[in-house]
Design an enzyme around this catalytic site. Structure first.
Site, PDB file in Angstrom:
ATOM      1  N   LEU A  56       0.809  -1.210   0.000  1.00  0.00           N
ATOM      2  CA  LEU A  56       0.000   0.000   0.000  1.00  0.00           C
ATOM      3  C   LEU A  56       0.849   1.269   0.000  1.00  0.00           C
ATOM      4  CD1 LEU A  56      -2.791  -0.997   2.555  1.00  0.00           C
ATOM      5  CD2 LEU A  56      -2.677  -1.434   0.088  1.00  0.00           C
ATOM      6  N   HIS A  60      -3.593   4.409  -2.131  1.00  0.00           N
ATOM      7  CA  HIS A  60      -4.564   3.544  -1.476  1.00  0.00           C
ATOM      8  C   HIS A  60      -5.179   4.230  -0.263  1.00  0.00           C
ATOM      9  CE1 HIS A  60      -1.861   0.363  -3.341  1.00  0.00           C
ATOM     10  NE2 HIS A  60      -3.039  -0.004  -3.797  1.00  0.00           N
ATOM     11  N   GLN A 173      -8.018   6.189 -10.258  1.00  0.00           N
ATOM     12  CA  GLN A 173      -8.053   6.500 -11.683  1.00  0.00           C
ATOM     13  C   GLN A 173      -6.861   5.932 -12.433  1.00  0.00           C
ATOM     14  OE1 GLN A 173      -8.811  10.673 -12.889  1.00  0.00           O
ATOM     15  NE2 GLN A 173      -7.306  10.331 -14.520  1.00  0.00           N
ATOM     16  N   GLN A 178      -9.420  -0.636 -15.903  1.00  0.00           N
ATOM     17  CA  GLN A 178      -9.944  -1.571 -14.904  1.00  0.00           C
ATOM     18  C   GLN A 178     -11.190  -1.019 -14.248  1.00  0.00           C
ATOM     19  OE1 GLN A 178      -7.340  -4.125 -12.389  1.00  0.00           O
ATOM     20  NE2 GLN A 178      -8.059  -2.827 -10.723  1.00  0.00           N
ATOM     21  N   ARG A 212       4.147  -1.208  -7.822  1.00  0.00           N
ATOM     22  CA  ARG A 212       5.265  -1.662  -8.644  1.00  0.00           C
ATOM     23  C   ARG A 212       6.472  -0.727  -8.556  1.00  0.00           C
ATOM     24  NH1 ARG A 212       3.352  -5.697 -12.197  1.00  0.00           N
ATOM     25  NH2 ARG A 212       1.080  -5.853 -12.154  1.00  0.00           N
TER      26      ARG A 212
END
Length: 303
Positions: A56, A60, A173, A178, A212
């Site tokens: 996180l 998040h 966003q 997704q 990532r």
């Protein structure tokens, strides 16, 4: 970590954290989660839900904060979903930072962390039982470059929505396609939940916050800011007419920063139909997926 106390309502692994003068329950089984949430609904509390794969960051937490402002109960899940990875190496290397994740959620005021294992999410195994009719959304951009990815996203989100049954679902966003896919899923399963799409949070140089990013070296992170620079270039300079030229110039900015693009595209924000000619009025979005070394990053900017 020596901060857990067992929540004695059941004999399963249901934990309560009491540090920071707050309580955040950690629940690992769906039946216990359902029991807890039913009690909250019985006193007319609404449920806000943030699904995550962990590692996180402040992006998040911004979703968690928003959910807390708009609901009586905030539920966050952490589950690294194997069915949405078409690259086994990517799945194995996905960052796992559970202890710090728990601390961050607790500080942000999350009420409940759902922490299931694979068997809890997929009691009949991970082979999909349903093929989700996503149409055009599954054929472009992430759908094109990551075959099967969105079927896996729908598989896990369908299960999570059945378990949590939230009033509101909070998404970032950065994962714009997704978000649209999940919106389509909610239509398919006739879920009444409202989707709240929250703005992308960025690091000081403009790089979109992402789990990532933890896999990037300092130099790679610096160069990865080229994604934001390319998006900003498009936003500043796009004009009505053909958009191929501006996309090519933005792509050159990626190359200068040693980024290798899967795609750099301008599309209609409503449905991600690719735009070759922009009328200057239609709400559009520029989207990029690019590799920095072995790490694949995505980002977008509304025009």
């Amino acid at each position: 970590m020596q901060r857990y106390a067992f929540f004695a309502e059941t004999a399963v692994e249901t934990l309560a954290i009491t540090t920071f003068n707050a309580i955040m329950f950690i629940i690992k089984q769906s039946k216990d989660l359902a029991r807890y949430l039913q009690k909250q609904r019985s006193v007319k509390k609404t449920i806000g839900f943030i699904p995550t794969m962990g590692a996180l960051h402040q992006g998040h937490l911004s979703l968690t904060k928003k959910a807390g402002e708009e609901n009586g109960v905030v539920v966050c899940s952490i589950f690294v979903n194997p069915t949405q990875f078409n690259d086994l190496t990517d799945f194995e290397l996905y960052p796992k930072t559970l202890e710090s994740d728990i601390l961050l959620l607790e500080k942000q005021g999350c009420d409940l962390l759902f922490l299931p294992d694979v068997a809890e999410i997929y009691p009949s195994g991970i082979s999909p039982a349903t093929a989700y009719e996503l149409g055009y959304l599954e054929s472009v951009l992430e759908g094109k470059y990551r075959p099967g990815h969105f079927q896996g996203v729908c598989q896990v989100m369908h299960r999570l929505m059945e378990i949590v049954r939230p009033d509101r679902l909070y998404l970032g966003q950065k994962d714009y396609q997704q978000c649209l896919v999940i919106g389509k899923l909610l239509e398919l399963i006739q879920s009444p939940a409202e989707i709240i799409i929250c703005p992308t949070l960025r690091e000081p140089g403009g790089l979109a916050m992402s789990s990532r990013n933890l896999r990037l070296s300092a130099r790679e992170k610096q160069n990865a800011q080229g994604i934001y620079e390319a998006l900003s270039y498009i936003s500043r300079n796009i004009k009505p007419g053909e958009v191929k030229g501006i996309a090519e110039r933005a792509g050159a900015l990626l190359i200068q920063k040693e980024l290798t693009a899967d795609y750099l595209t301008i599309a209609r924000a409503e449905d991600l139909r690719i735009i070759d000619v922009w009328d200057g009025q239609t709400k559009a979005i520029a989207l990029i997926a690019a590799f920095m070394g072995k790490v694949r990053l995505i980002d977008n900017m509304i025009i």
